[in-house]
Design a protein around this motif. Structure first.
Motif, short mmCIF file in Angstrom:
data_model
loop_
_atom_site.label_atom_id
_atom_site.label_comp_id
_atom_site.label_asym_id
_atom_site.label_seq_id
_atom_site.Cartn_x
_atom_site.Cartn_y
_atom_site.Cartn_z
N ALA A 426 0.83 -1.21 0.00
CA ALA A 426 0.00 0.00 0.00
C ALA A 426 0.86 1.25 0.00
N ALA A 427 1.99 1.20 0.69
CA ALA A 427 2.89 2.35 0.72
C ALA A 427 3.49 2.64 -0.65
N GLN A 428 3.54 1.61 -1.51
CA GLN A 428 4.05 1.78 -2.87
C GLN A 428 2.94 1.96 -3.90
N GLY A 429 1.69 1.90 -3.46
CA GLY A 429 0.58 2.00 -4.40
C GLY A 429 0.44 0.78 -5.27
N ARG A 430 0.80 -0.39 -4.74
CA ARG A 430 0.75 -1.64 -5.49
C ARG A 430 -0.16 -2.63 -4.78
N VAL A 431 -0.37 -3.78 -5.42
CA VAL A 431 -1.28 -4.79 -4.87
C VAL A 431 -0.66 -6.17 -4.97
N ALA A 432 -1.18 -7.10 -4.16
CA ALA A 432 -0.80 -8.51 -4.24
C ALA A 432 -1.84 -9.25 -5.05
N THR A 433 -1.38 -10.15 -5.90
CA THR A 433 -2.30 -10.98 -6.69
C THR A 433 -1.93 -12.45 -6.52
N ASN A 434 -2.89 -13.30 -6.82
CA ASN A 434 -2.66 -14.74 -6.76
C ASN A 434 -1.81 -15.20 -7.94
N GLU A 435 -1.28 -16.40 -7.82
CA GLU A 435 -0.49 -16.96 -8.91
C GLU A 435 -1.35 -17.14 -10.17
N PRO A 436 -0.89 -16.68 -11.31
CA PRO A 436 -1.64 -16.93 -12.54
C PRO A 436 -1.46 -18.35 -13.05
N THR A 437 -0.38 -19.01 -12.58
CA THR A 437 -0.09 -20.38 -13.03
C THR A 437 0.10 -21.30 -11.82
N PRO A 438 -0.94 -21.50 -11.01
CA PRO A 438 -0.77 -22.34 -9.82
C PRO A 438 -0.44 -23.79 -10.15
N GLU A 439 -0.68 -24.19 -11.39
CA GLU A 439 -0.38 -25.57 -11.79
C GLU A 439 1.12 -25.84 -11.84
N LYS A 440 1.95 -24.79 -11.81
CA LYS A 440 3.40 -24.99 -11.87
C LYS A 440 4.01 -25.36 -10.52
N GLY A 441 3.22 -25.26 -9.46
CA GLY A 441 3.68 -25.75 -8.17
C GLY A 441 4.84 -24.98 -7.57
N PHE A 442 4.89 -23.67 -7.78
CA PHE A 442 6.01 -22.89 -7.27
C PHE A 442 6.12 -22.94 -5.75
N TYR A 443 5.00 -23.21 -5.06
CA TYR A 443 5.05 -23.23 -3.61
C TYR A 443 6.01 -24.32 -3.11
N TYR A 444 6.19 -25.37 -3.89
CA TYR A 444 7.01 -26.50 -3.48
C TYR A 444 8.39 -26.48 -4.12
N ARG A 445 8.75 -25.37 -4.75
CA ARG A 445 9.97 -25.33 -5.55
C ARG A 445 11.01 -24.36 -5.03
N SER A 446 10.81 -23.79 -3.84
CA SER A 446 11.83 -22.91 -3.29
C SER A 446 11.92 -23.12 -1.78
N ASP A 447 12.89 -22.45 -1.16
CA ASP A 447 13.31 -22.80 0.19
C ASP A 447 12.32 -22.44 1.29
#
Length: 542
Positions: A426-447
């Protein structure tokens, strides 16, 4: 419950001393350039490139103002075994009196978790086990009614419902679950006693092309050291090209498309490829070594035993499959010299802002590219008690596509850390969005995943896909260009012409979130019902 009103008040009333602190773009640029230079040889664990990387990071952490984070030491040993496949035979399938011989690299890749000098799989019966999932809580078992002990299993990547457009399927719909990751496929095949586990590559469900598989699997591989030498794992694990799989099914009298459709339905039963056998062999060059996690801290001024983590992996693939011009160093500039540089720049910025009430820890982990091994070791052998670890942020492959109107949060809605990010955005005037490609499984691919498994709330986001210049179309084009032409290849190199504006806005978010976590006395949790909530609750009551 969601983030409490009390915690919002704490955030809103936190000391403004750090409000104007900005991480240095010069530090980001120089550390990224240095780590991704050819002199570091792609930063593979257990090489001269690691020695240079660890020494450089210790130097940079000291220069930034950190203190050694592991009981007076800068590093944590991570016991690993390097396995290098040598003299790899073709992967041969014999069916109907004919033999298909798949060549190593262009048509198949193979390796092992077993720490043994020789692997031989000979005349092993072949069984198609669909997605290779055994999930009793979901009433799903692709191994039901079949004995695959000593056999070769062929497995589809991703989940059975990855083609859905919604998120309400039996395995999360469009979003990949851990059951869809290749690491799980091999784990389950081993539990079932398979001699070999071979994943059928398809670009969409894998989320990357064959070039990524080939470059990632044809060099030295790292596994965690284990007393049993991973003798409980399958002898051989690997991938085969999609076209080769289709040809194999046809030779066995099966239609691949029909078999794939059947595998996507509940009640699927494994399909033996009648009369088909598989064989492959190779030697293993074995070298045990201790790789290093590099750990520095800024001790807290009031509650130094409460820890806020910052993580990024320093490693990359080292020397890999050469590009057409002969370049065989996978420099890993974006992935993940940028994230490692962010650790240094954030440490520097926090030191300039002064001590926070809580301790800020900066952990550069090893062997992420080998299956999150460095962060997994830290999770199992934490330097700081997990119950006293407030939470943290993970940085992996910052975007150089330019400034964006958003950030893409991996696992948005899972923890109360979202509120900290929303405030910083909000301080930057930006927003958070959901993953556009949740099928790629990024949640399980980093530390971050390695810490989440132990209950520690971790925030991980990627650069936004809605660019200031060009919008979503430009963001998608930039992501596709990187994935196709540079990701896990020799051309992920430092570019002096990069526009750092967007990346620095993202690094500022990490600074703001980390500082807020270190200033408040709140303990953010996973949301009610999340898979990691119970683990966190137990760790906080010990």
């Amino acid at each position: 419950m969601r983030f409490s009103r009390f915690a919002f008040v704490l955030l809103a009333t936190a000391s403004p001393a750090f409000a104007q602190t900005q991480p240095s773009v010069d530090t980001m640029r120089e550390v990224t350039r240095t780590l991704s230079s050819d002199a570091f040889e792609g930063r593979a664990p257990g090489t001269a490139g690691e020695e240079k990387t660890v020494a450089y990071l210790i130097e940079q952490f000291q220069k930034a103002g950190l203190k050694p984070g592991n009981n007076g030491q800068w590093t944590q040993d991570v016991p690993l075994v390097e396995l290098q496949a040598k003299n790899v035979s073709p992967l041969t399938f014999t069916v109907g009196g004919k033999t298909m011989a798949l060549s190593y690299g262009p048509e198949m890749v193979v390796g092992t978790y077993q720490v043994t000098p020789r692997i031989d799989v000979a005349n092993s019966d072949v069984v198609f086990v669909g997605y290779g999932i055994n999930a009793p809580e979901r009433g799903w078992n692709d191994y039901a009614g079949v004995d695959v002990r000593g056999k070769t299993v062929l497995i589809l990547v991703n989940d059975p419902d990855y083609r859905m457009t919604t998120l309400d399927g039996p395995f999360g719909g469009r979003a990949m679950t851990y059951y869809g990751r290749w690491t799980y496929k091999y784990e389950e095949a081993a539990r079932q006693g398979a001699a070999a586990a071979i994943i059928i590559h398809q670009t969409e469900p894998a989320a990357y092309g064959w070039n990524v598989v080939q470059s990632s699997w044809t060099g030295a591989q790292q596994v965690a050291d284990a007393a049993n030498g991973h003798s409980d794992q399958s002898k051989a694990i690997g991938w085969i090209q999609f076209d080769q799989a289709k040809a194999l099914f046809a030779a066995a009298g099966l239609d691949f498309a029909a078999a794939e459709r059947a595998a996507g339905a509940k009640g699927f039963r494994a399909m033996p490829l009648k009369g088909a056998t598989a064989s492959v062999s190779f030697d293993n060059a074995i070298r045990k070594h201790a790789s290093k996690n590099v750990i520095g801290i800024l001790p807290g001024s009031q509650r130094p035993d409460e820890i806020v983590l910052h993580t990024a992996h320093w490693d990359h693939l080292g020397r890999c499959e050469a590009a057409p011009d002969g370049d065989d160093i996978c420099n890993g500039a974006i992935d993940n010299a940028t994230g490692t540089a962010a650790l240094v720049a954030l440490a520097e910025a926090h030191a300039k802002a002064g001590a926070a009430p809580r301790t800020l820890a900066f952990v550069a982990v090893t062997a992420e590219e080998s299956g999150l091994l460095g962060s997994a070791y830290y999770g199992a052998n934490p330097v700081f008690p997990l119950g006293q670890t407030v939470g943290g942020v993970n940085m992996d492959a910052l975007s150089m596509a330019g400034p964006a109107k958003n950030v893409v949060v991996i696992g948005r809605g899972k923890s109360e850390l979202d509120a900290y990010l929303d405030r910083a955005l909000a301080a930057q005037g930006r927003v958070a969005t959901n993953e556009p490609t949740p099928e790629k499984g990024f949640y399980y691919r980093s530390d971050h995943f390695s810490l989440a498994k132990y209950g520690v709330p971790m925030l991980y986001f990627e650069g936004g896909d809605d660019l200031v210049k060009g919008g979503v179309a430009a963001g998608e084009a930039a992501a596709k260009d990187y994935e196709t032409n540079r990701y896990h290849g020799p051309k992920d190199e430092f570019d002096p012409a990069w526009d750092w504006t967007g990346a620095m806005r993202d690094v500022q978010l990490y600074f703001d979130v980390g500082r807020a976590l270190a200033t408040t006395d709140a303990w953010p949790n996973w949301v009610a019902g999340d898979e990691f909530r119970a683990i966190r609750d137990r760790s906080r009551t010990r």
